[in-house]
Structure formats: C-alpha cells, structure tokens
Design a protein around this motif. Structure first.
Motif, PDB file in Angstrom:
ATOM      1  N   HIS A  98     -40.537  19.439  -3.411  1.00 46.59           N
ATOM      2  CA  HIS A  98     -41.760  18.837  -3.948  1.00 46.59           C
ATOM      3  C   HIS A  98     -42.320  17.773  -3.013  1.00 46.59           C
ATOM      4  O   HIS A  98     -43.428  17.888  -2.513  1.00 46.59           O
ATOM      5  CB  HIS A  98     -41.448  18.260  -5.331  1.00 46.59           C
ATOM      6  CG  HIS A  98     -42.617  17.633  -6.025  1.00 46.59           C
ATOM      7  ND1 HIS A  98     -43.854  18.221  -6.071  1.00 46.59           N
ATOM      8  CD2 HIS A  98     -42.727  16.464  -6.704  1.00 46.59           C
ATOM      9  CE1 HIS A  98     -44.680  17.439  -6.753  1.00 46.59           C
ATOM     10  NE2 HIS A  98     -44.016  16.369  -7.134  1.00 46.59           N
ATOM     11  N   HIS A  99     -41.534  16.748  -2.730  1.00 48.45           N
ATOM     12  CA  HIS A  99     -42.145  15.696  -1.903  1.00 48.45           C
ATOM     13  C   HIS A  99     -42.208  16.075  -0.427  1.00 48.45           C
ATOM     14  O   HIS A  99     -43.137  15.701   0.271  1.00 48.45           O
ATOM     15  CB  HIS A  99     -41.500  14.325  -2.147  1.00 48.45           C
ATOM     16  CG  HIS A  99     -40.120  14.168  -1.630  1.00 48.45           C
ATOM     17  ND1 HIS A  99     -39.014  14.422  -2.389  1.00 48.45           N
ATOM     18  CD2 HIS A  99     -39.662  13.790  -0.420  1.00 48.45           C
ATOM     19  CE1 HIS A  99     -37.942  14.199  -1.668  1.00 48.45           C
ATOM     20  NE2 HIS A  99     -38.297  13.810  -0.475  1.00 48.45           N
ATOM     21  N   LEU A 100     -41.258  16.881   0.034  1.00 50.38           N
ATOM     22  CA  LEU A 100     -41.287  17.243   1.460  1.00 50.38           C
ATOM     23  C   LEU A 100     -42.511  18.093   1.816  1.00 50.38           C
ATOM     24  O   LEU A 100     -43.152  17.875   2.832  1.00 50.38           O
ATOM     25  CB  LEU A 100     -39.997  17.951   1.864  1.00 50.38           C
ATOM     26  CG  LEU A 100     -38.741  17.069   1.789  1.00 50.38           C
ATOM     27  CD1 LEU A 100     -37.514  17.848   2.234  1.00 50.38           C
ATOM     28  CD2 LEU A 100     -38.896  15.792   2.611  1.00 50.38           C
ATOM     29  N   VAL A 101     -42.852  19.033   0.946  1.00 48.95           N
ATOM     30  CA  VAL A 101     -44.045  19.843   1.215  1.00 48.95           C
ATOM     31  C   VAL A 101     -45.301  18.970   1.090  1.00 48.95           C
ATOM     32  O   VAL A 101     -46.255  19.087   1.861  1.00 48.95           O
ATOM     33  CB  VAL A 101     -44.102  21.089   0.301  1.00 48.95           C
ATOM     34  CG1 VAL A 101     -45.431  21.816   0.436  1.00 48.95           C
ATOM     35  CG2 VAL A 101     -42.943  22.038   0.619  1.00 48.95           C
ATOM     36  N   GLY A 111     -45.316  21.121  -9.386  1.00 45.63           N
ATOM     37  CA  GLY A 111     -44.392  21.959 -10.144  1.00 45.63           C
ATOM     38  C   GLY A 111     -43.038  22.093  -9.469  1.00 45.63           C
ATOM     39  O   GLY A 111     -42.713  21.369  -8.511  1.00 45.63           O
ATOM     40  N   GLN A 112     -42.253  23.035  -9.932  1.00 44.56           N
ATOM     41  CA  GLN A 112     -40.896  23.208  -9.464  1.00 44.56           C
ATOM     42  C   GLN A 112     -40.362  24.560  -9.922  1.00 44.56           C
ATOM     43  O   GLN A 112     -41.021  25.271 -10.647  1.00 44.56           O
ATOM     44  CB  GLN A 112     -39.979  22.112 -10.026  1.00 44.56           C
ATOM     45  CG  GLN A 112     -39.946  22.039 -11.553  1.00 44.56           C
ATOM     46  CD  GLN A 112     -41.182  21.369 -12.135  1.00 44.56           C
ATOM     47  OE1 GLN A 112     -41.659  20.398 -11.572  1.00 44.56           O
ATOM     48  NE2 GLN A 112     -41.704  21.890 -13.230  1.00 44.56           N
ATOM     49  N   LEU A 217     -38.228  15.903 -17.635  1.00 46.10           N
ATOM     50  CA  LEU A 217     -39.370  16.658 -18.149  1.00 46.10           C
ATOM     51  C   LEU A 217     -39.871  17.731 -17.182  1.00 46.10           C
ATOM     52  O   LEU A 217     -40.598  18.634 -17.563  1.00 46.10           O
ATOM     53  CB  LEU A 217     -40.490  15.705 -18.567  1.00 46.10           C
ATOM     54  CG  LEU A 217     -41.007  14.671 -17.564  1.00 46.10           C
ATOM     55  CD1 LEU A 217     -41.986  15.301 -16.611  1.00 46.10           C
ATOM     56  CD2 LEU A 217     -41.680  13.542 -18.324  1.00 46.10           C
ATOM     57  N   CYS A 218     -39.450  17.648 -15.924  1.00 47.50           N
ATOM     58  CA  CYS A 218     -39.829  18.692 -14.969  1.00 47.50           C
ATOM     59  C   CYS A 218     -38.951  19.923 -15.148  1.00 47.50           C
ATOM     60  O   CYS A 218     -39.243  20.982 -14.609  1.00 47.50           O
ATOM     61  CB  CYS A 218     -39.688  18.180 -13.547  1.00 47.50           C
ATOM     62  SG  CYS A 218     -38.019  17.624 -13.154  1.00 47.50           S
ATOM     63  N   GLY A 219     -37.857  19.754 -15.877  1.00 47.38           N
ATOM     64  CA  GLY A 219     -36.950  20.873 -16.088  1.00 47.38           C
ATOM     65  C   GLY A 219     -35.989  21.081 -14.931  1.00 47.38           C
ATOM     66  O   GLY A 219     -35.084  21.898 -15.000  1.00 47.38           O
TER      67      GLY A 219
END
Ligand code: SF4
Ligand code: ZN
Length: 419
Positions: A98-101, A111-112, A217-219
C-alpha cells in the motif's frame, strides 16, 4: 550475505512525499481494480531455492501495450525467502504494498488483498513507468526495511485475467487461513491489544486498535499479524497496548486504550468503543473493507462493502460513506470494519450485535455465507441470513421494512437502537 539497495531504479521520483497524492480522472492513464477488474496482491514465503532474488517478471500486457483509459486485471505476487522469515510475517510484508506503491510519484494505491486499486497517471507513463517498476520498488524497499528477516525477494506481475484469477484463488485460501488464526481467541483472553497507525499518512488522527475479536478495518491486519509486526519492528506502527481497566464491558472501552489513542492521535480522539457504532465508535480510515451505518427507522444497522457500487438504505453509497467517514474521525452512527469482523463474536455487541443487521448487499451475504450461517446459529437465529434484506428487496428503509416484518427480523423486537 545481505543485499543492501541504496537507490531505487525506476523512472519516477519515489518517497513518502508522494504518499498522499491522488490520481484524478483527468490525469489517469490506466487503472486496475477499484471494483472494475480483479486486483489482487499476495505475498508468500517460498523455498529459498525457488527464488531468484531481484527477478521481476511481467506476464501479460504491460503499460506500453495498453490504451489510455483501459482498466486491466492485476495480480502482484511476491515470493520471499529468509532463514529468519516466519509464515506469520506474510501479511505484514504484503500490506507494505500500500504505502510503497503510493511512494511512486504519479501512481496511486488503495485497498488491499483481493480488493486493491492501482491508478497510474499520464505523468508517470510519460516518464516511462511500467508495471515492472512495481516489482523493482517492492524488491528494493522490502530488502531495505526488512533486512533482518529477508534474504531473497522475487516478484511476478500478472495482467491476464486467467492468471489473476488463479492467483486470487490461491490468495483467498491464504487470507482465510490468516483470518481464522484468531478465531478461537477472545478479547478477554488477552491483556494486550495492538495499535496500528500505518494509515496516519492518509488519516492523521486515525488509530486502529486491533484486538482478537476486532480485526483491523482494512481486513489485512488481525491481532496475530500486529503481534508479529511488533516482533519484526519494535518501534513501528504496531505497538502493544496494555488494555488496563475496563471502563465499559458492553461497549468495549478500556483505560489503557484511551490513553494510547489520545497520545497517538495527538489529543484529537480521547476515547472510543470497540463494540458500538451508535456511541463513540472507533475511528475509520479510507481503507475499510466495509462501513456499517445505523438505520433508526428499522431499529437496526446495515453494512456495505467496497465492491458494491449501488445505493444503500442509509442514503449513501460506499464511496460517499468512505469520503465522509474515512478521514480518521469517530463518527457516531457509522463505523468502518473488515468483512471478517461481521461474524466475529463481538461485532457491534454494544448495539445488539449481528442480530441488528437488517441490510447488506447480496454479494456480501454470499461471500460470507458460511460464517454468517454459523454465527447466526450461535446467536439463536440460524436463518438470520434469509431475514437480512438486500438490494433486491430495496435500497431505502421504507422499502425494506415490510420484508423485515414479514421475516420477523430479530432487530424489530430489540430495544430501541437510539436511547
Ligand atoms: Fe492498520 Fe488500520 Fe490501516 Fe489496516 S486500516 S493498515 S489495521 S491502520
Ligand atoms: Zn487506512
């Protein structure tokens, strides 16, 4: 021998400065996921012998083969190896995507897991960005940030539907395994919860507190994952929280958590409840897999997941809800949560629990059917799933009420949801 990579060899600028940057419609070259195509990221521990460190393969069309405006399927498959690497570390490294991209200038990630979303701007493509660069970034940064546990990293990017679907099936089996590791644990069993502040770059006051019965909450992060993340990086975003004195067992509020959250949100959030959306719910960030909302007219609650793009009985679509709620505030009447959390025992128990659920999209019901049946039975309502309305019944409180009455939905006999 440890590999150290000082520079990241991609044509775009790279760094935390670009993390919050959006790629808006007018600047968009192509995108993947976001509910339009399948977009999955999966990281797994592999046999060291199978990994060729630094190898990045793109299987299927890459950016130069695409037309502006295209929405393509995407699978990001990362294989890692390391003598110190434990299987439990997989979700933590996977979540770094998520943060690297997002660190890549002109590229956006949201998302994830199997509901990721990647948007690539004209500017990035003009500079020569290709999908291979995703792998270059992941390889370089995972080495840099996790050198203590990683020796080898190989990345495969899929853009053909059949390959992405195959990866997704494999990933889903792994997600299920990860989720179920906390299944037998309870919040009462442990004295320590874990914080997650990974999302503060987008939602500055947001602090997830992850307990066995409330996954992030992101799962993507549950209690076990946060525990492992702390083990890997003791000064990182997942810190142990001694829950301390219980201030409200029904709503789920602890002194130690409040103190931690106050500090971590720099005073913006002084307290919150784990098990309620009506009263001072936990904060929500834009990553949530689903958002639950109160439906006072039906004496119940509803929830909607990211993939459902239609109207809902609370009057807002998912995107609108996420826009309003996702900034890291505690918004009474609403709360972001993971899909898995819906069937965890403590889900909204402060408001009456799962038996309050009067509406959810049909596709979400189907996705969690097995667990919904099981949890319904545990709560004395084995056919709860058939009493929950969906968009085929209606998308307003008025439209679904006759159905709830006919089905004798348990929420209708509960005490008023607003006191
Ligand atoms: Fe962590 Fe919560 Fe963000 Fe998930 S949503 S990465 S648990 S802060
Ligand atoms: Zn988030």
């Amino acid at each position: 021998l440890k590999v150290t990579i000082a520079q990241i060899d991609i044509p775009c600028s790279f760094g935390p400065a670009y993390e919050g940057e959006r790629v808006r419609g007018k600047d968009l070259f192509v995108q993947a996921g976001g509910g339009k195509t399948q977009c999955t990221e999966y990281l797994e521990l592999a046999d060291m012998k199978e990994i060729d460190d630094g190898k990045v393969t793109v299987i299927g069309p890459d950016i130069p083969d695409m037309k502006r405006g295209e929405v393509f399927p995407l699978g990001i498959f990362v294989q890692v190896g390391g003598r110190e690497f434990q299987k439990d570390f997989e979700p933590i490294l996977e979540r770094q995507t998520h943060h690297l991209v997002n660190y890549i200038q002109g590229v956006m990630h949201a998302g994830q897991r199997d509901i990721a979303w990647v948007r690539i701007s004209d500017a990035a493509v003009d500079k020569g960005f290709t999908l291979k660069d995703l792998g270059v970034v992941l390889h370089a940064k995972l080495h840099q940030d996790f050198s203590a546990i990683l020796d080898k990293i190989q990345v495969t990017i899929y853009t053909k539907k059949e390959d992405v679907d195959k990866l997704t099936a494999k990933a889903r089996a792994a997600y299920k395994y990860r989720d179920e590791r906390v299944d037998k644990m309870t919040d009462d069993d442990v004295e320590t919860f874990y914080s997650c502040t990974l999302c503060q770059s987008f939602a500055p006051n947001h602090v997830c507190t992850v307990s066995p019965e409330r996954t992030g909450l992101c799962g993507a992060y549950n209690w076990m994952d946060c525990k492992a993340a702390y083990q890997i990086n003791p000064t990182g975003p997942n810190q142990p929280i001694e829950k301390g004195e219980c201030l409200d067992p029904k709503l789920g509020q602890w002194k130690g958590v409040n103190e931690f959250v106050s500090k971590a949100s720099r005073g913006a959030v002084t307290h919150y409840n784990f098990y309620s959306l009506v009263q001072d719910p936990m904060t929500t960030c834009g990553c949530c897999e689903a958002i639950a909302a109160m439906l006072p007219g039906c004496n119940g609650v509803m929830t909607v997941h990211r993939e459902y793009t239609g109207e809902t009985p609370c009057g807002m679509k998912f995107t609108t809800l996420a826009g309003v709620m996702g900034g890291g505030a505690s918004s009474p009447g609403f709360v972001g949560h993971s899909k898995y959390n819906i069937t965890q025992r403590k889900f909204l128990v402060g408001d009456g629990g799962l038996l309050r659920m009067v509406w959810m999209p049909k596709s979400l019901k189907e996705e969690i059917r097995e667990r919904l049946l099981k949890r319904g039975a545990e709560m004395g309502c084995p056919d709860l799933i058939d009493r929950i309305a969906d968009e085929t019944v209606g998308v307003t409180e008025e439209e679904i009420m006759p159905f709830l009455k006919e089905k004798k939905h348990p929420a209708l006999d509960m005490e008023p949801i607003v006191g």
